[in-house]
Design an enzyme around this catalytic site. Structure first.
Site, PDB file in Angstrom:
ATOM      1  N   TYR A 254     -67.309   3.029  54.797  1.00 57.42           N
ATOM      2  CA  TYR A 254     -66.147   3.301  53.942  1.00 57.42           C
ATOM      3  C   TYR A 254     -66.228   4.711  53.359  1.00 57.42           C
ATOM      4  O   TYR A 254     -65.257   5.475  53.409  1.00 57.42           O
ATOM      5  CB  TYR A 254     -66.085   2.260  52.826  1.00 57.42           C
TER       6      TYR A 254
ATOM      7  N   THR B 189     -56.547  -4.004  41.595  1.00 60.78           N
ATOM      8  CA  THR B 189     -55.709  -4.489  42.703  1.00 60.78           C
ATOM      9  C   THR B 189     -56.248  -5.847  43.160  1.00 60.78           C
ATOM     10  O   THR B 189     -57.348  -6.242  42.772  1.00 60.78           O
ATOM     11  CB  THR B 189     -55.760  -3.515  43.902  1.00 60.78           C
TER      12      THR B 189
END
Length: 252
Positions: free
Chosen positions: A156, A191
């Site tokens: 990532y 989120t």
């Protein structure tokens, strides 16, 4: 004329079905933009569309943007409907936190396909005269993980580092076409992905992560406001930069 207005601009947003992408869609709409919303979940995209200012024209596109052969046809169709593109936000992305021994070549490929390659492929198409407005601004959502080391995030972090450095190179190349290119690096944002992560790691680890952000965990609109600025004429002398929106995380 309000330099922060997005009136008469057509903005294309990937990952518009949730989180930062949804918030960017809403904030761009509030400032007068017409929108092309792209995501994989049709129902969630329609939910985003329902939150927009009714004066905004919107096209909803349910598409897997890693299938890059379809991208130009999709863009051409929507430009025909709404007009040439003035702005692009690449919000689509995936995040995996796994120890290095669990990383595989397939994992690197999956992450890079969506986080890096799809966004740069869209930028390539949108940079063509037939699809872009006279001036345009491209914004890539990167991450502080692309700037600072974090355990379990080799793939990532590498992908987000690629976004930051790639956006700088695009800025240098596309300025001759009157296109500005910048990235934004958020830290932890509230989120659905974060909620799931906090569930998985437990309360103590979640509190520790929260404490690492001096201003607390961010909200999607904190990133969306920075996007609006970079898409607007208020930032017309800014290109090739990475704006850090992290509540002080990287200042440690």
């Amino acid at each position: 004329m309000d330099p922060f207005s997005l009136q008469n601009k057509v903005i294309l947003i990937t990952g518009a079905s949730s989180g930062i992408g949804r918030s960017c869609s809403v904030e761009c709409s509030r400032r007068g933009a017409d929108l092309i919303l792209i995501g994989r979940n049709h129902d969630e995209l329609m939910k985003t569309a329902s939150l927009l200012d009714p004066k905004s024209k919107v096209e909803v596109v349910t598409e897997d943007i890693t299938q890059t052969d379809n991208l130009e046809t999709m863009i051409a169709r929507n430009v025909l409907i709404l007009g040439k593109i003035s702005g692009f936000i690449h919000c689509a992305g995936i995040e995996k936190t796994l120890p290095l021994k669990k990383h595989s070549s397939a994992l690197y490929r999956d992450i890079f396909e969506i986080n890096v390659i799809a966004g740069f492929e869209i930028a390539k198409i949108l940079s063509l005269k037939k699809y872009k407005d006279e001036t345009a601004s491209f914004v890539f959502i990167a991450s502080v993980a692309g700037m600072v080391g974090e355990p379990g995030k080799a793939a990532y972090s590498a992908s987000k580092g690629a976004v930051i450095s790639g956006a700088r190179s695009l800025a240098m190349e596309l300025c001759r076409s009157n296109i500005r290119v910048n990235s934004i690096s958020p830290a932890m944002i509230n989120t659905p992905i974060l909620e799931k992560m906090f569930e998985d790691i437990g309360e103590d680890a979640s509190l520790e992560i929260t404490r690492e952000h001096p201003l607390g965990i961010g909200n999607p609109e904190d990133v969306a406001y920075a996007c609006v600025f970079l898409l607007s004429d208020a930032s017309k002398w800014i290109t090739g930069t990475n704006i850090v929106v992290d509540g002080g995380y990287s200042a440690h």
